[in-house]
Each structure stands twice: as C-alpha cells, then as structure tokens.
Write an enzyme that holds these catalytic residues in place. Structure first.
Site, mmCIF file in Angstrom:
data_model
loop_
_atom_site.group_PDB
_atom_site.id
_atom_site.type_symbol
_atom_site.label_atom_id
_atom_site.label_comp_id
_atom_site.label_asym_id
_atom_site.label_seq_id
_atom_site.Cartn_x
_atom_site.Cartn_y
_atom_site.Cartn_z
ATOM 1 C CB CYS A 45 -38.529 -8.071 -25.006
ATOM 2 S SG CYS A 45 -38.144 -9.728 -24.442
ATOM 3 C CE1 TYR A 163 -30.214 -8.340 -24.464
ATOM 4 C CE2 TYR A 163 -30.169 -9.856 -26.321
ATOM 5 C CZ TYR A 163 -30.806 -8.868 -25.595
ATOM 6 O OH TYR A 163 -32.025 -8.402 -26.001
#
Length: 286
Positions: A45, A163
């Site tokens: 992440c 994203y």
C-alpha cells in the site's frame, strides 16, 4: 467494509470511491514509546509506504506489523506468507477498528497507529503517522504552506488520478483520468529539474508521499492501470529523483517489490475487466 461494526464484503470490489477518509485522527504530536505504540502497515500500500519511509528516515524503533499483501474479501489479514509480520494475536485488521469503536462504519484501511496499552487506534491517517514519527527536519516551519500545496497536488493529480484511471469503466473516464496523471508527471519533471526535492534542497515529508506512489508506477500502474503513455524512466529528472532517494539509508528496506506486485495483481479490487483502449505508449519511431 464495516457497517455498524459488522463486516460486509463489497458488492463491487473493483469500484473506486475516492481516497478513504480517515476517521481516527491525531493532530497533536506526542512521544511514541515503542513499548506502548505500534504501526500496522501493508508493504504493498502506498499510504503505508509513506509511513514506512518516515519510520526509516527517522530511525524509529516503533514496532511494525506487516499484513499479507493480498487485500481479499475479508480485508487486510495476517494469513501466513513471505514478509508477513504478525503481532501474534490479530487475524484481521478490521478487528482493530471494532475494538476501537464497536459500531464503526467505514473502510478498515492501513496504515494504523495502535495504542497497545489502551487497545485503540490512535490514527489511521498516513499524514498523522508521519508527523508523529518525524523530527522537525522533515516538516520545516518555513515551508509548511508550500508543502501543503504540493501535497494536495500529489494527492489529487497523482494518487487519485492513477486510481481513477485503473478503475475507469468507460473509455471517456479512462482518458480523462490518465490525462491528469501525465500532466502531473510533466509538471513534476520540470519541478525536479530545478531542485533535488519537491520543495527545495532538503528532503521533507512530501517526498515520502511522492516517492511511495512513483516507485510503484513502472512496476504496476503502467501496465495494470493502463497508465502507459510513458515510463518514468522517460522523465530524466523524476528518474534521477527516484534513484537518489532509493540510495538513502534505510529506504531500500522499505521497498518490497514482491509485496507491491502481489498486492495489485492478486487483490480482487484491482481486477478491472472493462474494455478500455490504452492511450500509449508513445512510440519514439513514429
């Protein structure tokens, strides 16, 4: 996600709903004795990676527990795997959230700064974690306004745009988002031609934020998210920036490529089957 303290598997795991809003915040710095506090992170992440970079740069001795890189139907977990570091009792990260607030509704995200004595989350926001870890050198008072401006730029025109590109379900939304990504990269390359770091001659917390997302670009976003107009090695100043920070003491240990690629390529939320025609690459011989 959790709804009133109960886990619910998302109906559309690939849908992107924007950068999660951190519910648990801590705006007042205080000491973090390692026998009381711990960090829970994912090496895959980028939000966690920001914190790991600050942890390394400040030589923090705070314990770090590393989740399995695959973000599965049950959320972040400590199922066995290479590089997984468990606290010995927590199976799922969502338990930390319900232990903190029994009726919690929201995403059980990482990173998390945990108070082991009180059994609660101190913060689940990467900015808070970095501020609590840092020495004053990484948040110079004379550059606070500039750092906030650049941080917002990175957050919205890189993190969010990348994203959105990966999760786009139409050609139009894909092309709109990917245009933001490469406009941002062009601006950053010009900026890094003028100074070695994003806000001047000294490395700051904003560089942790930027390096965490850039270091994933060629290995993941270029292919999986179809951000494939150019590689970062096509940007000479961004490329030099990536290499220079990687060489800093402790930084290379924060970068686990196998966790990064496993996280993105094996987690259901990134498996976008929508038909999108890639915008790139730019072929130099055309």
């Amino acid at each position: 996600m959790l709804i009133n303290g109960h886990w619910r598997v998302p109906v559309s795991p690939t849908a992107y709903t924007g950068i999660p809003t951190a519910v648990f915040r801590c705006h007042t710095p205080f000491a973090l004795p390692p026998d009381r506090y711990a960090l829970y992170v994912s090496r895959g992440c980028p939000w966690s990676h920001q914190v790991l970079l600050m942890h390394a740069l400040t030589h923090s001795d705070l314990p770090v527990y590393t989740a399995h890189p695959v973000l599965g139907p049950q959320g972040w977990s400590f199922r066995p795997g290479a590089g997984v570091v468990s606290d010995g009792s927590t199976q799922y990260i969502r338990v930390l959230y319900t232990n903190t607030q029994a009726d919690y509704t929201g995403v059980a995200s990482l990173p998390v700064l945990w108070d082991c004595h009180q059994g609660r989350i101190v913060t689940n926001h990467s900015d808070d974690c970095m501020r609590l870890l840092n020495t004053a050198a990484y948040y110079p008072t004379t550059k606070q306004d500039l750092m906030q401006t650049v941080s917002r730029f990175i957050r919205h025109y890189l993190y969010d745009a990348i994203y959105k590109t990966g999760a786009a379900t139409s050609q139009l939304s894909y092309e709109e988002s990917v245009a933001y990504v490469f406009d941002a990269l062009n601006e950053l390359d010009v900026l890094l031609e003028q100074s070695p770091y994003v806000v001047g001659k000294s490395l700051t917390a904003v560089d942790c934020q930027l390096w965490a997302i850039l270091s994933r670009f060629d290995a993941v976003y270029y292919d999986l998210f179809r951000c494939n107009k150019k590689h970062l090695w096509d940007y000479p100043h961004i490329s030099a920036y990536l290499k220079s920070i990687y060489k800093l003491p402790g930084v290379s240990e924060t970068f686990l490529l196998d966790h990064i690629q496993t996280h993105y390529y094996a987690s259901p939320r990134y498996q976008n089957t929508a038909i999108r025609i890639p915008v790139g690459p730019d072929l130099p011989w055309l």
